[in-house]
Motif scaffolding. Structure first.
Motif, PDB file in Angstrom:
ATOM      1  N   GLU A  21     -33.696  -3.862  60.237  1.00 22.72           N
ATOM      2  CA  GLU A  21     -34.261  -3.821  62.011  1.00 22.72           C
ATOM      3  C   GLU A  21     -32.860  -4.356  62.648  1.00 22.72           C
ATOM      4  O   GLU A  21     -31.695  -4.805  61.896  1.00 22.72           O
ATOM      5  CB  GLU A  21     -34.738  -5.583  62.323  1.00 22.72           C
ATOM      6  N   GLN A  22     -32.431  -3.236  63.700  1.00 23.36           N
ATOM      7  CA  GLN A  22     -32.117  -3.408  65.099  1.00 23.36           C
ATOM      8  C   GLN A  22     -31.959  -4.742  65.772  1.00 23.36           C
ATOM      9  O   GLN A  22     -30.519  -4.952  66.314  1.00 23.36           O
ATOM     10  CB  GLN A  22     -31.864  -1.799  65.871  1.00 23.36           C
ATOM     11  N   LYS A  23     -32.597  -5.578  66.041  1.00 26.55           N
ATOM     12  CA  LYS A  23     -33.282  -6.281  66.662  1.00 26.55           C
ATOM     13  C   LYS A  23     -32.971  -7.226  66.005  1.00 26.55           C
ATOM     14  O   LYS A  23     -33.494  -8.032  65.541  1.00 26.55           O
ATOM     15  CB  LYS A  23     -34.340  -6.159  67.575  1.00 26.55           C
ATOM     16  N   VAL A  24     -31.868  -7.699  66.025  1.00 19.94           N
ATOM     17  CA  VAL A  24     -30.546  -8.855  64.590  1.00 19.94           C
ATOM     18  C   VAL A  24     -31.386 -10.267  65.253  1.00 19.94           C
ATOM     19  O   VAL A  24     -31.856 -11.275  63.875  1.00 19.94           O
ATOM     20  CB  VAL A  24     -29.212  -8.741  65.143  1.00 19.94           C
ATOM     21  N   GLU A  25     -31.777 -10.848  66.429  1.00 19.41           N
ATOM     22  CA  GLU A  25     -32.361 -12.146  66.849  1.00 19.41           C
ATOM     23  C   GLU A  25     -33.796 -11.334  65.815  1.00 19.41           C
ATOM     24  O   GLU A  25     -33.863 -13.161  65.899  1.00 19.41           O
ATOM     25  CB  GLU A  25     -32.157 -12.019  68.081  1.00 19.41           C
ATOM     26  N   LEU A  26     -34.701 -10.996  66.557  1.00 17.57           N
ATOM     27  CA  LEU A  26     -35.931 -11.103  65.949  1.00 17.57           C
ATOM     28  C   LEU A  26     -35.844 -11.506  64.623  1.00 17.57           C
ATOM     29  O   LEU A  26     -36.518 -11.682  64.374  1.00 17.57           O
ATOM     30  CB  LEU A  26     -36.626  -9.935  66.750  1.00 17.57           C
ATOM     31  N   ALA A  27     -34.656 -10.227  64.121  1.00 21.32           N
ATOM     32  CA  ALA A  27     -34.998  -9.899  62.085  1.00 21.32           C
ATOM     33  C   ALA A  27     -33.921 -11.694  61.591  1.00 21.32           C
ATOM     34  O   ALA A  27     -35.082 -11.982  61.549  1.00 21.32           O
ATOM     35  CB  ALA A  27     -34.059  -8.710  62.409  1.00 21.32           C
ATOM     36  N   LEU A  28     -33.878 -11.743  62.793  1.00 21.73           N
ATOM     37  CA  LEU A  28     -32.868 -13.698  61.731  1.00 21.73           C
ATOM     38  C   LEU A  28     -34.252 -14.800  62.217  1.00 21.73           C
ATOM     39  O   LEU A  28     -34.362 -15.869  61.793  1.00 21.73           O
ATOM     40  CB  LEU A  28     -32.208 -13.699  62.638  1.00 21.73           C
ATOM     41  N   ALA A  29     -35.113 -14.482  63.042  1.00 22.56           N
ATOM     42  CA  ALA A  29     -36.416 -15.372  63.760  1.00 22.56           C
ATOM     43  C   ALA A  29     -37.407 -15.119  62.114  1.00 22.56           C
ATOM     44  O   ALA A  29     -37.410 -16.719  62.717  1.00 22.56           O
ATOM     45  CB  ALA A  29     -36.426 -15.301  64.930  1.00 22.56           C
ATOM     46  N   VAL A  30     -37.616 -14.264  62.228  1.00 22.71           N
ATOM     47  CA  VAL A  30     -38.741 -14.716  60.755  1.00 22.71           C
ATOM     48  C   VAL A  30     -38.354 -14.093  59.342  1.00 22.71           C
ATOM     49  O   VAL A  30     -39.092 -14.707  59.095  1.00 22.71           O
ATOM     50  CB  VAL A  30     -39.593 -12.822  61.128  1.00 22.71           C
ATOM     51  N   SER A  31     -36.449 -13.954  59.384  1.00 20.53           N
ATOM     52  CA  SER A  31     -36.857 -13.812  58.165  1.00 20.53           C
ATOM     53  C   SER A  31     -36.065 -15.393  57.306  1.00 20.53           C
ATOM     54  O   SER A  31     -35.413 -15.950  58.137  1.00 20.53           O
ATOM     55  CB  SER A  31     -35.890 -12.816  57.881  1.00 20.53           C
ATOM     56  N   ASN A  32     -36.563 -15.743  56.219  1.00 25.06           N
ATOM     57  CA  ASN A  32     -35.745 -16.629  55.224  1.00 25.06           C
ATOM     58  C   ASN A  32     -34.450 -16.597  55.178  1.00 25.06           C
ATOM     59  O   ASN A  32     -33.635 -17.214  55.269  1.00 25.06           O
ATOM     60  CB  ASN A  32     -36.320 -16.774  54.044  1.00 25.06           C
ATOM     61  N   ARG A  33     -33.562 -15.782  54.400  1.00 20.20           N
ATOM     62  CA  ARG A  33     -32.246 -14.737  54.464  1.00 20.20           C
ATOM     63  C   ARG A  33     -32.559 -13.500  55.393  1.00 20.20           C
ATOM     64  O   ARG A  33     -33.017 -13.033  55.726  1.00 20.20           O
ATOM     65  CB  ARG A  33     -32.030 -14.675  53.049  1.00 20.20           C
ATOM     66  N   ALA A  34     -30.737 -13.524  55.044  1.00 24.11           N
ATOM     67  CA  ALA A  34     -30.490 -11.653  55.556  1.00 24.11           C
ATOM     68  C   ALA A  34     -28.716 -12.071  54.713  1.00 24.11           C
ATOM     69  O   ALA A  34     -28.951 -12.910  54.598  1.00 24.11           O
ATOM     70  CB  ALA A  34     -30.386 -11.987  56.840  1.00 24.11           C
ATOM     71  N   TYR A  35     -28.821 -10.396  54.255  1.00 20.80           N
ATOM     72  CA  TYR A  35     -27.465  -9.549  53.962  1.00 20.80           C
ATOM     73  C   TYR A  35     -27.088  -8.709  54.704  1.00 20.80           C
ATOM     74  O   TYR A  35     -27.939  -8.088  55.928  1.00 20.80           O
ATOM     75  CB  TYR A  35     -28.111  -8.616  53.094  1.00 20.80           C
ATOM     76  N   VAL A  36     -25.905  -8.917  55.883  1.00 18.31           N
ATOM     77  CA  VAL A  36     -25.500  -8.245  56.660  1.00 18.31           C
ATOM     78  C   VAL A  36     -24.443  -6.658  56.001  1.00 18.31           C
ATOM     79  O   VAL A  36     -23.556  -7.411  54.774  1.00 18.31           O
ATOM     80  CB  VAL A  36     -24.179  -8.648  57.438  1.00 18.31           C
TER      81      VAL A  36
END
Ligand SMILES: Nc1ncnc2c1ncn2[C@@H]1O[C@H](COP(=O)(O)OP(=O)(O)OP(=O)(O)O)[C@@H](O)[C@H]1O
Length: 234
Positions: free
Chosen positions: A186-201
């Motif tokens: 997802e390019q919309k980083v804030e939205l993606a972080l808001a709905v996800s448990n964990r993230a990889y960059v």
């Protein structure tokens, strides 16, 4: 592989024409977990999804999915519970919304529970739906089949933030309710972080940062200011 993970990659490298672009990826997804896969343009996000899906070969390392190592093709992984929503909208433009559900093997009642706004559009040709409505059809169809692992590449391309919110909320709910593991590019980083448990960059084909999404938010900002241009919402 842990007993419960739907996906674990170990030191996975993959790319094009025998050359690795993404390297040494260790990515895991548990049932019900939404994972955000972030990074600037060209970082290797789509390549990572293609390698997990079986569309690109593992040049080294392994993909373990649904409890076993896989080197098989996408259609075989799909038969075992993988769903892949790609960047191109995958609705059949000549068919109606209802027909799109039917040929996709989806339960229309369930799809409408997810997106009641599609109800008056059931007999409309999908080509005449808005981009957001087409994505609702795509996502409802994919979720209704209860995959164990859902890969989503750039759900939000060209869509208004409100629509993206709506789509991601439905994905989040379905993941929690049905124990679906999701990887979200997802390019919309804030939205993606808001709905996800964990993230990889990712950057230059490597994971440069990973962790719980609420921790990653602040670090992404810092990174962006130093050297990771292009990652946050513009
Ligand atoms: N079919 C291909 N053949 C050769 N190289 C490719 C091919 N597809 C992509 N690449 C290259 O692989 C690298 C990673 O691309 P990828 O699409 O995975 O990045 P991405 O992070 O998904 O970027 P974006 O956010 O722009 O979609 C890029 O340098 C790209 O040019």
């Amino acid at each position: 592989m842990t007993m419960s993970a739907v996906l674990e990659t170990h030191q996975l490298s993959s790319g094009y024409h025998g050359h690795a672009f993404v390297t040494d990826l260790d990515i895991s997804v548990e049932p019900g977990e939404v994972i955000a896969l972030l990074g600037p343009n060209g970082a290797g996000k789509t390549t990572t999804l293609l390698a997990i899906a079986g569309e690109l070969p593992a040049l080294s390392g392994t993909v373990e999915m649904f409890g076993r190592k896989r080197t098989d093709a996408l259609y075989k992984r799909a038969a075992d519970g993988l769903a892949f929503v790609t960047e191109e909208r995958s609705v059949f433009m000549q068919l109606t919304t209802a027909e799109n559900f039917r040929v996709g093997g989806a339960d229309a009642v369930e799809c409408l529970q997810m997106f009641p706004e599609l109800e008056p559009l059931m007999n409309r040709t999908a080509g005449l739906l808005s981009g957001g409505e087409q994505q609702m059809v795509t996502i409802a169809r994919a979720l209704s089949r209860k995959p164990k692992l859902l890969l989503i590449d750039e759900l939000s391309l060209g869509l208004a933030p409100l629509v993206v919110h709506r789509l991601l909320d439905v994905v989040r709910d379905a993941a929690s309710t049905h124990g679906i593991g999701v990887i979200l590019v997802e390019q919309k980083v804030e939205l993606a972080l808001a709905v996800s448990n964990r993230a990889y960059v990712l950057r230059d084909g490597k994971v440069i940062l990973q962790g719980p999404s609420d921790h990653i938010g602040a670090q992404v900002k810092e990174l962006e200011e130093s050297y990771l241009s292009g990652i946050a919402d513009s």
